[in-house]
Design an enzyme around this catalytic site. Sequence first.
Site, short mmCIF file in Angstrom:
data_model
loop_
_atom_site.label_atom_id
_atom_site.label_comp_id
_atom_site.label_asym_id
_atom_site.label_seq_id
_atom_site.Cartn_x
_atom_site.Cartn_y
_atom_site.Cartn_z
N TYR A 106 -31.81 -56.98 -6.73
CA TYR A 106 -32.25 -58.27 -7.23
C TYR A 106 -31.45 -59.42 -6.62
O TYR A 106 -30.25 -59.30 -6.38
CB TYR A 106 -32.11 -58.33 -8.76
N LYS A 150 -14.86 -44.86 -35.62
CA LYS A 150 -15.81 -45.98 -35.63
C LYS A 150 -16.38 -46.18 -34.24
O LYS A 150 -15.88 -45.63 -33.25
CB LYS A 150 -15.11 -47.26 -36.11
N ARG A 157 -7.31 -62.13 -40.00
CA ARG A 157 -8.71 -61.72 -39.82
C ARG A 157 -9.33 -61.42 -41.18
O ARG A 157 -10.25 -62.08 -41.62
CB ARG A 157 -8.79 -60.50 -38.88
N MET A 202 -30.65 -53.11 -14.63
CA MET A 202 -30.69 -52.61 -16.00
C MET A 202 -30.56 -51.10 -16.05
O MET A 202 -29.82 -50.54 -16.88
CB MET A 202 -31.99 -53.03 -16.69
#
Length: 772
Positions: free
Chosen positions: A667, A446, A541, A716
């Site tokens: 930044y 997964k 859960r 980013m």
Amino acid sequence: MAINAAHIATLSGAKLLGSQEASFTQFAFDSRRIHSAQRTCFIALKTEFADGHRFIDSAISRGATTVICSHAKYAQEYPSVAFIIHPEPIEVLKSWGAEQRAQLPGDVLAITGSNGKTVVKEWLYELLGAPEEVHRTHASFNSVLGVPLTLSALESKHQSAIIEVGIDRPGQMKSHAKLVQPTLGIFTTLGDAHGEHFENDHKKFQEKWKLFSSCRCLVLSRESFDLAVALKLPIPARTMIWGKGEALDPENIPQWPFEGEYQIANAMAAVGGALLLGVTMEDIQRRLALLQPLEMRMQLRGAKDGGYLLEDTYSSDLNSLRWALEELASSAPTEKKWAVLSHMGNQERTAQAKELVKSYALDRVWWVEQPEDVPELTASFAGLDLSKITVLVKGQRAFKLEQFAATLQDQYHSTWAEVNLSAMRRNLQKFKKVLNPKTKLMAMVKAGSYGSGTLEVARWLQSLHVDYLGVAFAQEALSLRAQGISMPILVLNVDALQMPMLAAAGTEVELFSRHQLDHWLSVKRNEVLKVHLKINSGMNRLGFAPEAVSDLLKELVNYSSVEIVGVFSHLAAADNSSKDTFTKQQLEVFEKVSAQVKAQFPAAVSHVLNTHGIHRFSDAQNDMVRLGIGLYGAGTYKGIEPLEEVISWKCKVSQVSTLEKGDFVGYGLAFKAEKTMKYATLPVGYADGLSRALSAGKGRVFINSESCSILGRVCMDMCMVDVTALKVQAGDEVEILGSNQNSTELAAAAGTISYEVLTGIGPRIPRLYLKD
């Protein structure tokens, strides 16, 4: 070269059944690598993880003409096949390898050490001028099986050989030395690899040293030589020592094509080996400039249009070409297969190569006659659609086909991840060692296989005969089925609306809620929904309450469209010893409910242990365990041999600049230089998975194995790091995850866990799939 089955049977004292006239040209121990175009002898090896006899039928169906095995019963089923019967099949291979070694007229140079063996071997071969008459180990075939396989491939054209030899435990090297009988030797380094099997490093060094008992000359570092002297080991009459101030001094090499200490150490060992084999220092220095890192060896990566690229552009000879074609035939994710290949240096070898390639019946093949033809080839491929195609690109160094291969890659990004599938296999084996023989194993793929790539990892695990795959969502399972993954798949977190599609695809689903069942039963179904009943044993859960299971089972017995094939639960704190009382309570609850389920559905597979549970609560293995993060090498686990992290994450320096005192960077002006300093800008940021929490010096990367702190904020798409103390230039390789920093360490710096680091490596980062 044709090998007569009767001859090698006689050599080893084995019994020959079936065809008495059979011959073959190569050995194979993996039935998936057998191709009908090549007459092959399949060796049915039995290991602690698998029995090759199970795959004899597959090997013969793929074209094996001879089989070496320990059971005679198969001979009656296949009278046209030669069966060589020996209680230890590998001894037949060793006997043939020993005969081939005895007939070799020249030197055998053996290489051993903890690290660098394959690099040194390949670089040494390049420094020799890549001569056809010198045989060498393929890839990293240096094991108990790999060494006799290497010797078995010796031919009459070979005058000498370079043999790579590895060990992973005491008592192995004596057998290797007897088989290889080296006349020359290279010791690379003494490191941590396989330390768990040795009392200490000195014992490991002494075991490795046994390889050199018949050597007349030896190449090694000053550090290794001094250790041999201190341990009073026998030293050959001639030693060639490298190091500062030694006869082989790296500082006497005027220009290196790389700067890292590790690479220079490997290169010095290769230089010493070339000198032993008669190459002049003038020729060595001229060829040094051609040496390249081995990243260009057999990498599977994404190509444009959704296709695949299998790249091996470091070198090309007939032997390595055959291995590349076998890899293409056995591992390509697509049905269509193309190849772009360079000529082999002369007409005779090129003609032999073309015959070999023809036998594999590829869909299309391009032969590049001259390096000058590459631009035209590149232009012609620009208009081709590579969807559903795997392209093998392999050529000699002079053709620089890596530049052509770069144009086929899926969206070039100078940040990438390397996924070592061989390391994954070894991790899997280490966990299997602690399991009961009948315990099944589900591999969790997964979240993109924890960042490694779902499809490629699933294909690899299917080839390793793992019992189950586990995914989180329906789309993951349906995508795998659509792309040829046929093994059992369990889908967690299933929405009721997706159940019909999943049932039709032959997957199994987690049944955790009444509403799922009610939706399925609301209409008449033609398919049978195979479910694993999820029990809420305390994690709270998902799952059915234990007290609700009895009535549920009574109801399900009446429905033919639902079949309970499994029962399972999740442990909330298997990794936390302070919560063991709670974990044991969960296991008790599950054991009682599991017994209820099996009373009515005896074939149901019960499973509750995750990676941490496997090593801490091994008595609760049940029918199956679920291996997640441990498969990918993150973490340490008592009772499990040290794991290897599967993912390495790298990038290249974009720019190197200088900050004067008082200058800011990034930044928010978050970093201010208090002195003149040098920094590097890297093409990786939080959109790629490098957490913003690593800003302001909390995180670091490594360049030439040296730590470089992150300056200011992670952007980013970029970040900046301090390289004041280093000699760095644009294009240098940077390690984010690797041998200097693992996912657990990076996660600690970011204040998170390794799961988040690995699954967070962004989708725009290309994955390269390696087998060492």
